[in-house]
Scaffold this motif. Structure first.
Motif, mmCIF file in Angstrom:
data_model
loop_
_atom_site.group_PDB
_atom_site.id
_atom_site.type_symbol
_atom_site.label_atom_id
_atom_site.label_comp_id
_atom_site.label_asym_id
_atom_site.label_seq_id
_atom_site.Cartn_x
_atom_site.Cartn_y
_atom_site.Cartn_z
ATOM 1 N N SER A 1 3.360 -4.622 -10.007
ATOM 2 C CA SER A 1 3.413 -5.027 -8.582
ATOM 3 C C SER A 1 3.846 -6.260 -8.184
ATOM 4 C CB SER A 1 2.000 -4.986 -8.176
ATOM 5 O OG SER A 1 1.447 -3.672 -8.541
ATOM 6 N N GLY B 1 3.664 3.414 -4.807
ATOM 7 C CA GLY B 1 3.237 4.152 -5.619
ATOM 8 C C GLY B 1 3.157 3.840 -7.257
ATOM 9 N N TRP B 2 2.195 3.220 -7.448
ATOM 10 C CA TRP B 2 2.253 3.011 -9.296
ATOM 11 C C TRP B 2 0.606 2.718 -9.569
ATOM 12 C CZ3 TRP B 2 4.871 3.577 -13.200
ATOM 13 C CH2 TRP B 2 4.435 2.991 -14.521
ATOM 14 N N ASP B 3 0.234 3.716 -10.151
ATOM 15 C CA ASP B 3 -0.945 3.377 -10.828
ATOM 16 C C ASP B 3 -1.195 3.876 -12.293
ATOM 17 O OD1 ASP B 3 -0.337 6.092 -11.187
ATOM 18 O OD2 ASP B 3 -2.305 7.191 -9.957
ATOM 19 N N GLY B 4 0.018 3.220 -12.805
ATOM 20 C CA GLY B 4 0.035 3.237 -14.259
ATOM 21 C C GLY B 4 -0.257 2.002 -14.936
ATOM 22 N N GLN C 1 -0.357 -2.812 -14.193
ATOM 23 C CA GLN C 1 -0.345 -2.647 -12.826
ATOM 24 C C GLN C 1 -0.026 -4.012 -12.036
ATOM 25 O OE1 GLN C 1 -1.310 0.154 -10.696
ATOM 26 N NE2 GLN C 1 -0.433 -1.163 -9.037
ATOM 27 N N ARG D 1 0.795 -1.243 0.099
ATOM 28 C CA ARG D 1 0.174 -0.012 -0.008
ATOM 29 C C ARG D 1 0.838 1.260 -0.106
ATOM 30 N NH1 ARG D 1 -3.747 -2.983 3.304
ATOM 31 N NH2 ARG D 1 -2.874 -1.980 5.201
#
Length: 603
Positions: free
Chosen positions: A236, A226-229, A232, A223
């Protein structure tokens, strides 16, 4: 992708069949048939009491599988390195959850491998065996029955089997058990271990609860990631695989969890990768910064700089997990190796090599650290100024190159490693972070650029060549599209030449002639995707990355060092930090504009 769950006649599993679990100290490899074939204790670079991966007869294992024929479906618990395997037989199905447990405040003072067995449908009979091995033929294990259950002693280790609702039978060399599941039934089998100290025996219920706590610990860590590209899931999973290789006590990033898995089916190209490469640390920190992971970044850079100061002044190629400098001695172990492909080695001769690329790796780490708003201490500034001065002289020397080859040459990318170091040193001096004469560093960097342009470009090949006077190619030049040395016409033409000569479908071999000796190098293929994007060929880059992601990982998203492009078989040590890092960097690069992807100039 369907997992491969069959072993060959000698008892070896396909390398693609392995999933990895870990606790920040060591890594276990679990095959699709439920057998733990690799577990060094207590550290990832310790002698392995479970090493059937390299010695199917005497290496040792911790097996758990249905008695009847079965099919397998595996996945990690979402956002964790806790593994679930669902076995389905003609009579029912059962789910096994495997975890190397962690504690309330980090790693436990002992090692704890927990295996929870939950009935899903019908009834399934399972059989299990804890059979310690010989630590690569260096020790003789023995098992004794105690009031608390089987106790195993091998080398300096004391281990015990802990169970709930399971009847165990103890023999001279193994502890065995069987169990039968019904819907919602629950069993636990676990191994606990210490080295050269008393062994605490946790209650089975506490071990079982530890599986859930460990999954929660992993989830909390992810959590902060920070990766929202795009991509995913793949990014991750690669970050979680990388985390398995980070030593919690120091921040050192191990290159892989294994030794001596062959790069070539013919044998002879087997190496011990259980060391912290400065190169891998550089790539790791780039990813960790991008994902906003603060603690790992600070621990890793502090450990690396302190280690270099202690053993310096110049950086080595790699260090042991405890920060010591490994000797160049290599010991060949008297065991057969995976599928009989030897040799099995401990130690790595590359530790004594000159590799000029390490200068660029070190400076890319520090430059990235500073460019992300951090500051250096005075001792580090002085150290780096001295290293930059050394690079001014060293770049004129032959070295062994990035690929750790025995013949020293004037490798193109070695010179560019020094170029990268000196341009970064100038940047750091201009930021006021290191003292010294940036004028000299700037001058030498420009001399390197001119030397490479004059001596390392071949008009006949329309490409940068491996070394002056050669018409051979080297895929590590891709790193210098990433570093920013060249993203123009020459680099773009070189990409075409690399694909034409070293390509096999989406995959890429390391250098000219490698096709005859080894598998395609996974990291190179992902570097190619990054380089294509940075050279403005974005559609090609995305197509390549999507194809790699569809063919290269196994069913749980792990990557090895190499792959056979024809069969998809894995080669080399695993899980491989460099492969996962190259995937992460490709995703970052393709998601960002080039100027952002190159922040800090690091590889």
């Amino acid at each position: 992708m369907t997992p491969r769950n069959r072993r060959d006649a000698d008892g070896y599993a396909d390398l693609r069949s392995y999933a990895a679990i870990g606790d920040g100290r060591t890594v276990a490899l679990v095959a699709t048939d439920g057998r733990v074939d690799w577990l060094p204790l207590p550290q990832v670079d310790s002698p392995p009491p479970f090493a059937a991966l390299l010695d199917a007869e005497h290496g040792g294992w911790f097996a758990l599988r249905p008695v009847e024929d079965f099919t397998v479906e595996r996945r990690y618990v979402d956002g964790t390195n806790v593994l679930t395997t669902t076995f389905r037989t003609a009579t029912g199905s059962v789910r096994v959850t495997d975890s190397l447990n962690t504690g309330v405040a980090g790693r436990l003072p002992w090692a704890e491998l927990a295996r929870r067995v939950v009935g899903v449908e019908g009834e399934v009979e399972l059989t299990g065996e804890l059979r310690p091995g010989t630590c690569l033929n260096t020790a003789a294990p023995w098992i004794a029955d105690s009031a608390a259950g089987p106790v195993v002693r091998v080398d300096r280790l004391t281990m015990a089997l802990r169970t709930s609702a399971v009847e165990v039978r103890t023999g001279e060399r193994a502890a065995t058990f069987t169990l039968r599941t019904a819907p919602e039934s629950r069993h636990l089998v676990a191994l606990v271990a210490t080295e050269a100290e008393p062994l605490f025996l946790p209650e089975p219920d506490d071990i079982d609860a530890g599986i859930d706590r460990t999954a929660q610990n992993w989830s909390i860590w992810l959590r902060t990631f920070g990766w929202d590209g795009p991509w995913q899931e793949e990014v991750s999973r690669s970050a979680l695989a990388l985390k398995l290789l980070i030593q919690a006590s120091t921040g050192a990033v191990m290159a892989a969890a294994t030794t001596s898995l062959p790069e070539s089916p013919a044998g002879g190209k087997n190496w011990d990768y259980r060391y912290a490469w400065v190169r891998d640390m550089a790539y790791s920190l780039t990813a960790l910064f991008r994902f906003g992971l603060r603690e790992e970044v600070q621990a890793a850079i502090s450990w690396l700089l302190a280690t270099i100061r202690e053993h310096g002044p110049d950086p080595r190629v790699f260090y042991a997990s405890d920060g010591s400098v490994p000797t160049a001695d290599v010991v060949e172990r008297d065991v057969p190796g995976w599928r009989g492909i030897g040799p099995v080695l401990t130690g790595n001769r590359a530790g004594g090599q000159l590799q000029l690329g390490v200068f660029g790796d070190l400076f890319s780490i520090v430059r990235l650290y500073v460019d992300n708003g951090n500051v250096l201490d005075e001792a580090t500034g002085r150290l780096l100024a001295g290293v930059a001065d050394t690079a001014c002289d060293a770049w004129r020397s032959k070295d062994s190159g990035m690929w750790e080859l025995p013949e020293e040459r004037h490798y193109t990318t070695s010179k560019l490693g020094c170029w990268q170091a000196l341009t970064s040193a100038v940047h750091l001096a201009e930021q006021g972070e290191i003292a010294g004469d940036p004028g000299r560093w700037r001058t030498e960097a420009e001399l390197i650029r001119r030397w490479v342009d004059e001596h390392c470009w071949s008009a006949e090949r329309n490409a940068y060549v491996w070394y002056p006077g050669s018409e051979q190619l080297d895929a590590s030049i891709l790193l210098h599209a990433i570093s920013g040395f060249d993203r123009g016409e020459r680099m773009s033409a070189t990409l075409d030449a690399l694909r034409a000569e070293l390509g096999a479908g989406p995959h890429l071999y390391r250098f000219s002639g490698a096709q005859r000796e080894e598998g395609a190098f996974v990291a190179c293929s992902f570097w190619l995707a990054s380089a294509l994007h940075l050279c403005g060929r974005r559609d090609e880059a995305r197509t390549l990355l999507d194809e790699l992601l569809a063919t290269t990982p196994n069913d749980v998203g792990l990557l090895a060092e190499m792959i056979d492009p024809g069969t998809g078989d894995w080669l080399g040590n695993l899980p491989q930090a460099l492969s996962h890092l190259a995937l992460i960097h490709a995703a970052i690069t393709l998601a960002d504009e080039p100027s952002v992807a190159d922040a800090g100039g690091g590889t």
